[in-house]
Write a protein that holds these residues in place. Structure first.
Motif, short mmCIF file in Angstrom:
data_model
loop_
_atom_site.label_atom_id
_atom_site.label_comp_id
_atom_site.label_asym_id
_atom_site.label_seq_id
_atom_site.Cartn_x
_atom_site.Cartn_y
_atom_site.Cartn_z
N ALA A 68 0.82 -1.21 0.00
CA ALA A 68 0.00 0.00 0.00
C ALA A 68 0.86 1.26 0.00
CB ALA A 68 -0.93 0.00 1.21
N ILE A 69 2.04 1.19 0.62
CA ILE A 69 2.88 2.39 0.72
C ILE A 69 3.91 2.46 -0.40
CG2 ILE A 69 2.61 2.47 3.22
CD1 ILE A 69 5.63 1.53 3.28
N ALA A 70 3.79 1.59 -1.41
CA ALA A 70 4.81 1.54 -2.46
C ALA A 70 5.00 2.90 -3.14
CB ALA A 70 4.45 0.48 -3.50
N GLY A 71 3.91 3.56 -3.49
CA GLY A 71 4.03 4.85 -4.15
C GLY A 71 4.66 5.89 -3.24
N GLY A 124 9.38 -2.27 5.47
CA GLY A 124 9.66 -3.33 4.50
C GLY A 124 10.41 -2.91 3.26
N VAL A 125 10.87 -1.67 3.20
CA VAL A 125 11.65 -1.21 2.03
C VAL A 125 13.11 -1.54 2.30
CG1 VAL A 125 12.31 0.76 0.62
CG2 VAL A 125 10.00 0.63 1.57
N ARG A 126 13.71 -2.35 1.44
CA ARG A 126 15.09 -2.79 1.66
C ARG A 126 15.92 -2.49 0.42
NH1 ARG A 126 15.21 -7.23 -1.37
NH2 ARG A 126 13.26 -8.29 -1.75
N PRO A 127 17.22 -2.23 0.62
CA PRO A 127 18.09 -1.98 -0.54
C PRO A 127 18.33 -3.25 -1.33
CG PRO A 127 19.35 -1.95 1.51
CD PRO A 127 17.91 -2.06 1.89
N ILE A 128 18.53 -3.11 -2.63
CA ILE A 128 18.82 -4.24 -3.51
C ILE A 128 20.34 -4.42 -3.57
CG2 ILE A 128 18.74 -5.06 -5.90
CD1 ILE A 128 16.11 -3.51 -6.20
N ALA A 165 13.66 -2.36 -2.96
CA ALA A 165 12.52 -3.24 -3.21
C ALA A 165 11.62 -3.24 -1.98
CB ALA A 165 12.99 -4.66 -3.51
N ILE A 166 10.36 -3.56 -2.20
CA ILE A 166 9.42 -3.74 -1.09
C ILE A 166 8.76 -5.09 -1.31
CG2 ILE A 166 7.64 -2.42 -2.31
CD1 ILE A 166 6.58 -1.58 0.47
N GLY A 167 8.96 -6.01 -0.38
CA GLY A 167 8.48 -7.37 -0.58
C GLY A 167 9.19 -7.98 -1.77
N GLY A 196 14.31 -4.10 -18.20
CA GLY A 196 13.28 -5.09 -17.98
C GLY A 196 12.85 -5.16 -16.53
N VAL A 197 12.79 -4.03 -15.86
CA VAL A 197 12.53 -4.00 -14.44
C VAL A 197 11.04 -4.00 -14.18
CG1 VAL A 197 12.87 -2.70 -12.33
CG2 VAL A 197 14.67 -2.77 -14.04
N ASP A 198 10.63 -4.82 -13.19
CA ASP A 198 9.23 -4.86 -12.79
C ASP A 198 9.00 -3.77 -11.78
OD1 ASP A 198 6.71 -5.50 -12.04
OD2 ASP A 198 7.24 -7.28 -10.88
N LYS A 199 8.26 -2.74 -12.17
CA LYS A 199 8.03 -1.62 -11.27
C LYS A 199 6.59 -1.59 -10.82
CE LYS A 199 11.54 1.58 -12.98
NZ LYS A 199 11.76 2.91 -13.53
N GLU A 200 6.12 -2.62 -10.22
CA GLU A 200 4.74 -2.65 -9.77
C GLU A 200 4.58 -1.73 -8.58
OE1 GLU A 200 2.88 -6.41 -9.33
OE2 GLU A 200 4.33 -7.36 -10.59
N ALA A 201 3.43 -1.07 -8.54
CA ALA A 201 3.20 -0.16 -7.43
C ALA A 201 2.61 -0.93 -6.27
CB ALA A 201 2.26 0.95 -7.84
#
Length: 201
Positions: A68-71, A124-128, A165-167, A196-201
């Protein structure tokens, strides 16, 4: 002599229905057994559907909580980047030559950046991980290639901007430089903007 026209047709005698000719009645116990089996089957199907619905609802609730907080988190990353850039542009001797006010300002910026990173991690936001890793187009965005024979081709050798990333979803890919040559077989590295990055909100 009476004419045939006035003669009444002879009616065929009705066939007597004997009890043996009737359809035999089904056993009531067997009927109840069949109905019971049918109801049991319906009940089991309904219970399975309810269980599937419950699990699906739990998954959707968990996803909503996680993403929910991705954006908002993506916007917060822009703010933390600005703080990091502010610290990076400071001269190396900025602290030693700075007066008390400037030193306090630098420390305040550092504390603010650390606190923002802590709050992002709390949600839950963690560095890649990027540097030293094999290039992954789902997590990394190649900005340039570095001729480095000491590293296997396709290895991330430099991080221009950290990714997060989040989750299981990538908020922002890590912008990286990738080794061009080495002992490992060369893999195709997408050009800038083709990560090719998946940027789902």
């Amino acid at each position: 002599m009476m004419s045939d026209e006035n003669a009444t047709p002879e009616q065929e005698p009705e066939t007597a229905v004997t009890p043996e000719a009737e359809t035999p009645e089904t056993d009531p116990v067997e009927t109840l057994r069949l109905e019971n089996a049918e109801l049991r089957d319906k009940l089991l199907r309904m219970a399975a559907e309810m269980d599937n619905l419950r699990k699906r609802t739990e998954r959707e609730i968990a996803d909503t909580r996680a993403y929910a907080i991705a954006g908002f988190a993506r916007d917060m990353l822009s703010a933390t980047d600005s703080l990091s850039r502010a610290l990076m542009v400071l001269p190396a001797d900025a602290r030693t030559n700075a007066d008390g006010t400037t030193t306090s300002l630098i420390e305040g910026i550092e504390m603010t950046e650390r606190e923002m990173q802590r709050l992002l991690a709390k949600h839950g936001v963690r560095p890649i991980e990027a540097e030293g890793q094999k290039f992954d187009p789902h997590k990394h965005q190649a900005m340039f290639e570095v001729p480095d024979p000491t590293r296997p081709a396709g290895t991330v050798v430099q991080v221009v901007q950290a990714g997060f990333a989040i989750g299981d979803r990538v908020l922002r890919p890590a912008m990286v430089g990738v080794a061009k040559g080495g002992t490992a077989a060369s893999s195709e590295i997408p050009a800038e903007g083709e990560g090719g990055v998946d940027k789902e909100a």
